[in-house]
Design a protein around this motif. Structure first.
Motif, PDB file in Angstrom:
ATOM      1  N   GLY A  60       9.320   8.862  -2.652  1.00  0.00           N
ATOM      2  CA  GLY A  60       9.508   7.417  -2.791  1.00  0.00           C
ATOM      3  C   GLY A  60       9.256   6.688  -1.478  1.00  0.00           C
ATOM      4  N   GLN A  61       9.700   7.292  -0.374  1.00  0.00           N
ATOM      5  CA  GLN A  61       9.451   6.675   0.939  1.00  0.00           C
ATOM      6  C   GLN A  61       7.953   6.624   1.229  1.00  0.00           C
ATOM      7  N   HIS A  62       7.246   7.672   0.799  1.00  0.00           N
ATOM      8  CA  HIS A  62       5.797   7.699   1.025  1.00  0.00           C
ATOM      9  C   HIS A  62       5.130   6.501   0.340  1.00  0.00           C
ATOM     10  N   LEU A  63       5.541   6.213  -0.888  1.00  0.00           N
ATOM     11  CA  LEU A  63       4.977   5.044  -1.594  1.00  0.00           C
ATOM     12  C   LEU A  63       5.256   3.767  -0.806  1.00  0.00           C
ATOM     13  N   ALA A  64       6.493   3.626  -0.338  1.00  0.00           N
ATOM     14  CA  ALA A  64       6.874   2.409   0.390  1.00  0.00           C
ATOM     15  C   ALA A  64       6.068   2.283   1.694  1.00  0.00           C
ATOM     16  N   HIS A  65       5.852   3.394   2.384  1.00  0.00           N
ATOM     17  CA  HIS A  65       5.067   3.337   3.627  1.00  0.00           C
ATOM     18  C   HIS A  65       3.646   2.887   3.340  1.00  0.00           C
ATOM     19  N   GLU A  66       3.057   3.442   2.276  1.00  0.00           N
ATOM     20  CA  GLU A  66       1.687   3.037   1.941  1.00  0.00           C
ATOM     21  C   GLU A  66       1.645   1.540   1.611  1.00  0.00           C
ATOM     22  N   GLU A  67       2.631   1.088   0.859  1.00  0.00           N
ATOM     23  CA  GLU A  67       2.632  -0.327   0.457  1.00  0.00           C
ATOM     24  C   GLU A  67       2.816  -1.235   1.664  1.00  0.00           C
ATOM     25  N   ASP A  68       3.814  -0.916   2.507  1.00  0.00           N
ATOM     26  CA  ASP A  68       4.144  -1.797   3.631  1.00  0.00           C
ATOM     27  C   ASP A  68       3.011  -1.860   4.651  1.00  0.00           C
ATOM     28  N   HIS A  69       2.270  -0.779   4.792  1.00  0.00           N
ATOM     29  CA  HIS A  69       1.295  -0.717   5.882  1.00  0.00           C
ATOM     30  C   HIS A  69      -0.150  -0.680   5.380  1.00  0.00           C
ATOM     31  N   ILE A  70      -0.468   0.257   4.476  1.00  0.00           N
ATOM     32  CA  ILE A  70      -1.871   0.374   4.045  1.00  0.00           C
ATOM     33  C   ILE A  70      -2.219  -0.739   3.056  1.00  0.00           C
ATOM     34  N   HIS A  71      -1.387  -0.926   2.022  1.00  0.00           N
ATOM     35  CA  HIS A  71      -1.704  -1.956   1.024  1.00  0.00           C
ATOM     36  C   HIS A  71      -1.684  -3.346   1.652  1.00  0.00           C
ATOM     37  N   ALA A  72      -0.744  -3.559   2.560  1.00  0.00           N
ATOM     38  CA  ALA A  72      -0.662  -4.880   3.200  1.00  0.00           C
ATOM     39  C   ALA A  72      -1.948  -5.170   3.973  1.00  0.00           C
ATOM     40  N   ALA A  73      -2.458  -4.160   4.694  1.00  0.00           N
ATOM     41  CA  ALA A  73      -3.701  -4.359   5.443  1.00  0.00           C
ATOM     42  C   ALA A  73      -4.882  -4.533   4.497  1.00  0.00           C
ATOM     43  N   ALA A  76      -5.457  -7.940   2.760  1.00  0.00           N
ATOM     44  CA  ALA A  76      -6.043  -9.016   3.566  1.00  0.00           C
ATOM     45  C   ALA A  76      -7.573  -8.993   3.525  1.00  0.00           C
ATOM     46  N   ARG A  77      -8.144  -7.792   3.268  1.00  0.00           N
ATOM     47  CA  ARG A  77      -9.618  -7.689   3.319  1.00  0.00           C
ATOM     48  C   ARG A  77     -10.244  -7.401   1.955  1.00  0.00           C
ATOM     49  N   ALA A  78      -9.480  -6.838   1.035  1.00  0.00           N
ATOM     50  CA  ALA A  78      -9.998  -6.528  -0.314  1.00  0.00           C
ATOM     51  C   ALA A  78      -8.856  -6.706  -1.313  1.00  0.00           C
ATOM     52  N   PRO A  79      -8.487  -7.963  -1.598  1.00  0.00           N
ATOM     53  CA  PRO A  79      -7.302  -8.221  -2.431  1.00  0.00           C
ATOM     54  C   PRO A  79      -7.354  -7.507  -3.795  1.00  0.00           C
ATOM     55  N   ASP A  80      -8.562  -7.364  -4.371  1.00  0.00           N
ATOM     56  CA  ASP A  80      -8.666  -6.762  -5.702  1.00  0.00           C
ATOM     57  C   ASP A  80      -8.383  -5.260  -5.689  1.00  0.00           C
ATOM     58  N   ALA A  81      -8.449  -4.642  -4.513  1.00  0.00           N
ATOM     59  CA  ALA A  81      -8.325  -3.182  -4.453  1.00  0.00           C
ATOM     60  C   ALA A  81      -6.880  -2.720  -4.560  1.00  0.00           C
ATOM     61  N   VAL A  82      -5.935  -3.625  -4.391  1.00  0.00           N
ATOM     62  CA  VAL A  82      -4.537  -3.203  -4.291  1.00  0.00           C
ATOM     63  C   VAL A  82      -3.866  -3.057  -5.655  1.00  0.00           C
ATOM     64  N   ALA A  83      -4.342  -3.818  -6.658  1.00  0.00           N
ATOM     65  CA  ALA A  83      -3.629  -3.857  -7.947  1.00  0.00           C
ATOM     66  C   ALA A  83      -3.521  -2.473  -8.600  1.00  0.00           C
ATOM     67  N   THR A  84      -4.625  -1.717  -8.603  1.00  0.00           N
ATOM     68  CA  THR A  84      -4.598  -0.391  -9.243  1.00  0.00           C
ATOM     69  C   THR A  84      -3.604   0.524  -8.534  1.00  0.00           C
ATOM     70  N   LEU A  85      -3.645   0.484  -7.199  1.00  0.00           N
ATOM     71  CA  LEU A  85      -2.723   1.323  -6.433  1.00  0.00           C
ATOM     72  C   LEU A  85      -1.279   0.936  -6.734  1.00  0.00           C
ATOM     73  N   THR A 142     -11.438   7.211  -3.560  1.00  0.00           N
ATOM     74  CA  THR A 142     -11.842   5.819  -3.802  1.00  0.00           C
ATOM     75  C   THR A 142     -11.310   4.889  -2.718  1.00  0.00           C
ATOM     76  N   THR A 143     -10.010   4.995  -2.423  1.00  0.00           N
ATOM     77  CA  THR A 143      -9.412   4.056  -1.469  1.00  0.00           C
ATOM     78  C   THR A 143      -9.818   4.389  -0.029  1.00  0.00           C
ATOM     79  N   TRP A 144      -9.830   5.687   0.294  1.00  0.00           N
ATOM     80  CA  TRP A 144     -10.180   6.047   1.684  1.00  0.00           C
ATOM     81  C   TRP A 144     -11.588   5.577   2.065  1.00  0.00           C
ATOM     82  N   PRO A 145     -12.608   5.833   1.218  1.00  0.00           N
ATOM     83  CA  PRO A 145     -13.941   5.307   1.581  1.00  0.00           C
ATOM     84  C   PRO A 145     -13.942   3.786   1.746  1.00  0.00           C
ATOM     85  N   LEU A 146     -13.170   3.097   0.915  1.00  0.00           N
ATOM     86  CA  LEU A 146     -13.086   1.643   1.049  1.00  0.00           C
ATOM     87  C   LEU A 146     -12.437   1.273   2.385  1.00  0.00           C
ATOM     88  N   LEU A 147     -11.360   1.966   2.723  1.00  0.00           N
ATOM     89  CA  LEU A 147     -10.707   1.710   4.017  1.00  0.00           C
ATOM     90  C   LEU A 147     -11.683   1.966   5.169  1.00  0.00           C
TER      91      LEU A 147
END
Ligand SMILES: [Fe+2]
Length: 231
Positions: A60-73, A76-85, A142-147
Motif C-alpha cells: 500500500g505504501q508503494h502505491l502511495a509513493h508512486e502517486e505522490d511522486h511519479i503520478h504527480a510529476a 504535469a506533462r501527460a495528464p491523460d496518462a495518469v487515469a489508468t494507473l 508502457t509508463t516507463w517508456p513514457l517517463l
C-alpha cells in the motif's frame, strides 16, 4: 511498446525507476503466496498473519509513493496518462480491503472453519498478486517508456530520491529487505554504492546488518564484502 523499444531503453541505460522495487515486490508476493498455500491453518497463525499485514502495508505504501511522486510529476506533462494507473491503484485498494476482511475471518473463525477460511484468504491473495503482476508489467512496459520520453534521467533520479527521502528508517529497512535479494548483482552493487556514498554511515550500516546480511545468500553477501560494500 515492443520488446525492441524496451531493449533500446535498457541499452541506453535509462534510469530504471520501477524495475528494482518491482523485482522486490514480485519476489515478496511469491514468497507470501507460497507461505499462505503451505500454512497449517489449524496451527498458530499469528506470525504468518502479522507478516501478511506487514506485506500489505508495504504494498500500500508503494502505491502511495508512486502517486505522490511519479503520478504527480507525470500529471504535469501527460495528464491523460495518469487515469489508468490511478484506476489500477484504486482496484488494488479494494482488494486490500477484501484481504483485510479475509484475514479477520481466519483470525476469528471457529477452529473447524479455519482451513476453509485459509483457502479463501490464499485465493484472495493470489488474485491480488495476479492483478499486481499485470499492473507492474503495464508500468514497466508502457509508463516507463513514457517517463523516459518526458523526463531526463536526472529528473527521474530526483523523483526517486524524493521517494527514498520520504521513507522512515523502519520503512527503509523493510524496503531494502525486500529489494536487495531480488536484484541482480549489478543492480545491487549500483544501489549500495550510491547509498554508501550518500547516506549517513549509521544508516548505511543498518541496511547492511538488518537488510543485506539476513536476506542474501552467503556467496552474494561475500561479494559485497569483497567490493568493500558490506560495512
Ligand atoms: Fe503502481
Amino acid at each position: 511498446m515492443t520488446s525492441t523499444d524496451l531493449l533500446a531503453l535498457s541499452a541506453a541505460r535509462r534510469w530504471d525507476i520501477y524495475g528494482p522495487v518491482h523485482k522486490g515486490l514480485r519476489r515478496a508476493h511469491g514468497a507470501m503466496a507460497a507461505r499462505l498455500g503451505s500454512a497449517d491453518y489449524a496451527a498458530d497463525l499469528r506470525p504468518l498473519l502479522a507478516d501478511l499485514r506487514a506485506h500489505l502495508e508495504i504494498a500500500g505504501q508503494h502505491l502511495a509513493h508512486e502517486e505522490d511522486h511519479i503520478h504527480a510529476a507525470l500529471a504535469a506533462r501527460a495528464p491523460d496518462a495518469v487515469a489508468t494507473l490511478q484506476d489500477q491503484h484504486e482496484h488494488h485498494r479494494a482488494r486490500f480491503a477484501a484481504l483485510q476482511a479475509a484475514i479477520a475471518r481466519v483470525e476469528h473463525g471457529a477452529a473447524a472453519d479455519r482451513p476453509g477460511l485459509g483457502r479463501v484468504l490464499y485465493l484472495e491473495f493470489s488474485a491480488f498478486v495476479a492483478e499486481d503482476l499485470l499492473h507492474m508489467l503495464h508500468e514497466e512496459t508502457t509508463t516507463w517508456p513514457l517517463l523516459c520520453a518526458l523526463f531526463s534521467d536526472e529528473e527521474l533520479m530526483t523523483i526517486e530520491q524524493a521517494i527514498v527521502a520520504s521513507l522512515s528508517p523502519d520503512e527503509t529497512i523493510a524496503t531494502m529487505r525486500m529489494m536487495l535479494p531480488a536484484m541482480n548483482p549489478e543492480e545491487r552493487t549500483g544501489l549500495l554504492t550510491g547509498m554508501k556514498a550518500g547516506a549517513p554511515p549509521q544508516a548505511y550500516a543498518a541496511v547492511i546488518e538488518h537488510a543485506a546480511r539476513p536476506t542474501l545468500p552467503r556467496a552474494e553477501f561475500a561479494e559485497l564484502e569483497r567490493l568493500g560494500l558490506a560495512a
